[in-house]
Scaffold this active site. Structure first.
Site, PDB file in Angstrom:
ATOM      1  N   ARG A 237      56.097  52.156  50.255  1.00 14.28           N
ATOM      2  CA  ARG A 237      55.340  52.035  51.497  1.00 14.28           C
ATOM      3  C   ARG A 237      54.679  53.383  51.752  1.00 14.28           C
ATOM      4  NH1 ARG A 237      55.634  47.335  50.933  1.00 14.28           N
ATOM      5  NH2 ARG A 237      56.498  45.762  52.342  1.00 14.28           N
ATOM      6  N   GLU A 266      46.822  50.928  56.379  1.00 15.01           N
ATOM      7  CA  GLU A 266      46.182  49.957  55.481  1.00 15.01           C
ATOM      8  C   GLU A 266      45.388  48.966  56.311  1.00 15.01           C
ATOM      9  OE1 GLU A 266      49.170  48.246  52.909  1.00 15.01           O
ATOM     10  OE2 GLU A 266      49.807  50.213  52.203  1.00 15.01           O
ATOM     11  N   HIS A 285      47.073  47.847  47.825  1.00 16.16           N
ATOM     12  CA  HIS A 285      48.384  47.199  47.999  1.00 16.16           C
ATOM     13  C   HIS A 285      48.446  45.866  47.232  1.00 16.16           C
ATOM     14  CE1 HIS A 285      52.038  46.807  50.909  1.00 16.16           C
ATOM     15  NE2 HIS A 285      52.303  46.242  49.753  1.00 16.16           N
TER      16      HIS A 285
HETATM   17  C1  DGY Z   1      56.302  43.212  49.631  1.00 17.24           C
HETATM   18  O1  DGY Z   1      56.595  42.067  49.290  1.00 17.24           O
HETATM   19  O2  DGY Z   1      56.963  43.858  50.446  1.00 17.24           O
HETATM   20  C2  DGY Z   1      55.112  43.812  48.968  1.00 17.24           C
HETATM   21  O3  DGY Z   1      54.836  45.085  49.410  1.00 17.24           O
HETATM   22  C3  DGY Z   1      53.917  42.929  49.171  1.00 17.24           C
HETATM   23  O4  DGY Z   1      53.534  42.971  50.497  1.00 17.24           O
END
Ligand code: DGY
Length: 327
Positions: A237, A266, A285
């Protein structure tokens, strides 16, 4: 009367059909904001929520008095107030396992693309700058045989390390709250304190979940500990990294390059220096974003919410305590 589900991410028709067999479904294929009045109206009656990428706040939960379960179409659950959900007895489900290999592919894509400067050099070709045999100015750095330091060694971290160790002969270091003896045996991985890992690794790859403990885990001090030749990869993240410190480390040459799939904000704004830097590969992402994997994630979420609303145990449950507190 059928229980009601609000679905706010694209689901396949078969998945919607599966839900409508047993439930009333209010479907928002594309929801731009939680402020959408139709969404708020549906929320007020909902027993279940299925979706992703929406910040669920305690205030929003106050408007959903019948809510029994949420099935997120993601493995990460930093968009949800887990303690608050548990306190209210609302189950939170996620989608681990089905996205592990795809997300690890993305992690390794970033490792190779940054090391071999794939995006920068593809742009070089597109611009018509390839006028003679390339020289040292276009050389990259090897991946095979190098040291890969994994910060976080859960399912996705292990899958990236497996690619490195078994496919590229890399030496694997990891820093993780608990030791992983099986992976140490399988991959020859060695556990290190984070500072040691940062100092020894050629590639530093972050896969920890975002939490109060991991927010800004990597900042100025940590970049200073890395080798000047180090390549930093974030597939976790954005908020795990202090982004201005990352920009400064890249600009000053404190580290060589960064491969990033996630950002503090984002979508990433073009006002950020990151997408303009030649030594950065910035992706929007896409960790789990393949047709097959997103379908599997949506299916897992559909199965999770159906089980939860039928009073059965969902396949992947984040807050076990909420399940245990059910009558
Ligand atoms: C998640 O599944 O947490 C990935 O980052 C996709 O959003």
């Amino acid at each position: 009367m059928k229980k009601r589900i609000v679905a706010f991410r694209r689901l396949k028709q078969e998945q919607l059909d599966q839900l409508t067999e047993d439930f009333h479904v209010d479907y928002f294929e594309k929801l731009d904001s939680a402020d959408d009045p139709a969404f708020r109206e549906a929320l007020a009656e909902a027993h279940g929520l299925v979706g992703a990428s929406l910040k669920i706040t305690p205030q929003l939960l106050d408007e959903a008095p019948h809510l029994e379960a949420i099935a997120s179409i993601s493995v990460g659950y930093d968009n949800y107030p887990v303690d608050e959900l548990t306190r209210r007895g609302i189950l939170l489900c996620n989608t681990p396992d089905v996205l592990t290999e795809t997300t690890a592919d993305t992690g390794f894509l970033l490792i190779i693309a940054t090391a071999r400067r794939a995006v920068e050099l593809a742009e070089f070709v597109k611009r018509g700058d390839w006028q003679e045999s390339i020289g040292e100015a276009q050389f990259g750095t090897d991946v095979h045989g190098k040291t890969l330091g994994m910060i976080g060694f859960g399912r996705i971290g292990a899958a990236i390390a497996r690619r490195g160790a078994l496919g590229f002969g890399m030496k694997i270091l990891y820093s993780n709250a608990s030791p992983k003896p099986q992976l140490e045996q399988e991959l020859g991985a060695t556990r290190r304190e984070m500072d040691e890992l940062l100092a020894e690794s050629d590639f530093v790859c972050v896969t920890v979940p975002l939490s109060a403990e991991t927010e800004h885990l990597i900042g100025k001090r940590e970049f200073a500990l890395m080798k000047p030749s180090a390549i930093f990869v974030n597939i976790a993240r954005g908020k795990v990294v202090d982004e201005p410190a990352l920009v400064a480390a890249l600009e000053s040459g404190e580290i060589r390059a960064a491969g990033l799939d996630v950002f503090e904000q984002e979508p990433l704004s073009l006002e950020s220096p990151l997408p303009h830097m030649a030594n950065v590969v910035a992706l929007p992402h896409i960790g789990s974003a393949t047709h097959e994997t997103r379908d599997a994630m949506a299916q897992r979420a559909v199965d999770n919410i159906a089980l939860a609303l039928k009073g059965e145990r969902p396949i992947s449950l984040v807050n076990e305590a909420a399940y245990q507190s059910r009558d």
